[in-house]
Design an enzyme around this catalytic site. Structure first.
Site, PDB file in Angstrom:
ATOM      1  N   CYS A 159      59.819  29.922   2.061  1.00  0.00           N
ATOM      2  CA  CYS A 159      58.743  29.861   3.061  1.00  0.00           C
ATOM      3  C   CYS A 159      57.386  30.220   2.461  1.00  0.00           C
ATOM      4  O   CYS A 159      56.372  29.579   2.757  1.00  0.00           O
ATOM      5  CB  CYS A 159      59.061  30.751   4.256  1.00  0.00           C
ATOM      6  SG  CYS A 159      59.488  32.461   3.855  1.00  0.00           S
ATOM      7  N   HIS A 181      59.637  36.639   7.028  1.00  0.00           N
ATOM      8  CA  HIS A 181      59.288  35.215   6.993  1.00  0.00           C
ATOM      9  C   HIS A 181      57.775  35.088   6.842  1.00  0.00           C
ATOM     10  O   HIS A 181      57.008  35.783   7.514  1.00  0.00           O
ATOM     11  CB  HIS A 181      59.758  34.544   8.285  1.00  0.00           C
ATOM     12  CG  HIS A 181      59.470  33.075   8.373  1.00  0.00           C
ATOM     13  ND1 HIS A 181      59.889  32.173   7.411  1.00  0.00           N
ATOM     14  CD2 HIS A 181      58.793  32.340   9.311  1.00  0.00           C
ATOM     15  CE1 HIS A 181      59.500  30.949   7.766  1.00  0.00           C
ATOM     16  NE2 HIS A 181      58.830  31.032   8.902  1.00  0.00           N
ATOM     17  N   ASP A 184      53.799  27.200  10.029  1.00  0.00           N
ATOM     18  CA  ASP A 184      55.133  27.786   9.899  1.00  0.00           C
ATOM     19  C   ASP A 184      56.035  26.716   9.299  1.00  0.00           C
ATOM     20  O   ASP A 184      56.198  25.651   9.892  1.00  0.00           O
ATOM     21  CB  ASP A 184      55.651  28.213  11.274  1.00  0.00           C
ATOM     22  CG  ASP A 184      57.120  28.628  11.257  1.00  0.00           C
ATOM     23  OD1 ASP A 184      57.656  28.873  10.158  1.00  0.00           O
ATOM     24  OD2 ASP A 184      57.721  28.705  12.336  1.00  0.00           O
TER      25      ASP A 184
END
Length: 209
Positions: free
Chosen positions: A123, A55, A72
């Site tokens: 992401c 991630h 994030d």
């Protein structure tokens, strides 16, 4: 392939005008911001490079306010980041503080809302978008700027809720439109990138296993 490669992210970040400030893509061993008097940013994976990555997060350092920003796309809390990814950034912050400020103090501001769908593999691309906001509006990169205002955040606790999926899908569509406007690299490789980072990519992978 799912997600974004380091080479792709670096090319897109350069297109977005972040090149002079970009310290590169890193795995979880990112040392931090060691030239404390300079605006700087990086994209950091929560896993070691030897794993292939898990991630992506984005970090920015604003020396004027001595603030470290952590973005994030899922908006997880410190505890959840550690629980889900075994990712800790306290050591990085300590190294940054030692190098960046006379009193060894800095502020940390982190995203708390979710902009990415739970099965999305975008992401890294969301991190690129955040870094565009950071280098252009370093005092307000999280929101209140024309780039991040394109996205609608939802509470992290609703990440798995069906009722927010349309909002999160629109965010990914806005992300692709933004990159198509600003990144020649994205335009040249759009079909492949969108396939690898699709809104339901993780679900596709689970079904194919």
């Amino acid at each position: 392939m799912s997600g974004s490669s380091e080479r792709e992210l670096a090319a897109i970040v350069r297109d977005l005008g972040c090149g002079p400030y970009f310290l590169g893509t890193h795995d979880k061993r990112f040392p931090g911001f060691l030239a404390g008097d300079k605006l700087a940013c990086a994209i950091v994976n929560t896993a070691g490079r030897e794993t292939g990555g898990v991630h992506w997060l984005a970090f920015g350092w604003n020396p004027r306010s001595r603030t470290c920003y952590m973005f994030d796309p899922f908006g997880f809390s410190d505890r959840r980041l550690k629980q889900i990814y075994s990712f800790e950034y306290e050591a990085m912050l300590r190294r940054s503080a030692l190098a960046s400020s006379p009193d060894r103090c800095l502020s940390l501001e982190q995203s708390t809302q979710t902009v990415q769908g739970p099965d999305s593999a975008a992401c890294g691309l969301f991190c690129c978008m955040f870094l565009h906001a950071f280098v252009h509006w370093p005092d307000r990169p999280m929101d209140g700027n024309p780039t991040m205002n394109l996205l609608t955040g939802v509470p992290n606790g609703m990440l798995q809720s069906p009722q927010v999926l349309p909002t999160l899908r629109r965010n990914q569509e806005e992300l692709y439109r933004f990159l198509a406007r600003h990144s020649p690299y994205f335009r040249s490789h759009r079909a492949a990138i969108e396939h690898a980072t699709a809104f339901d990519k993780m679900k596709q992978l689970r079904v194919s296993q």
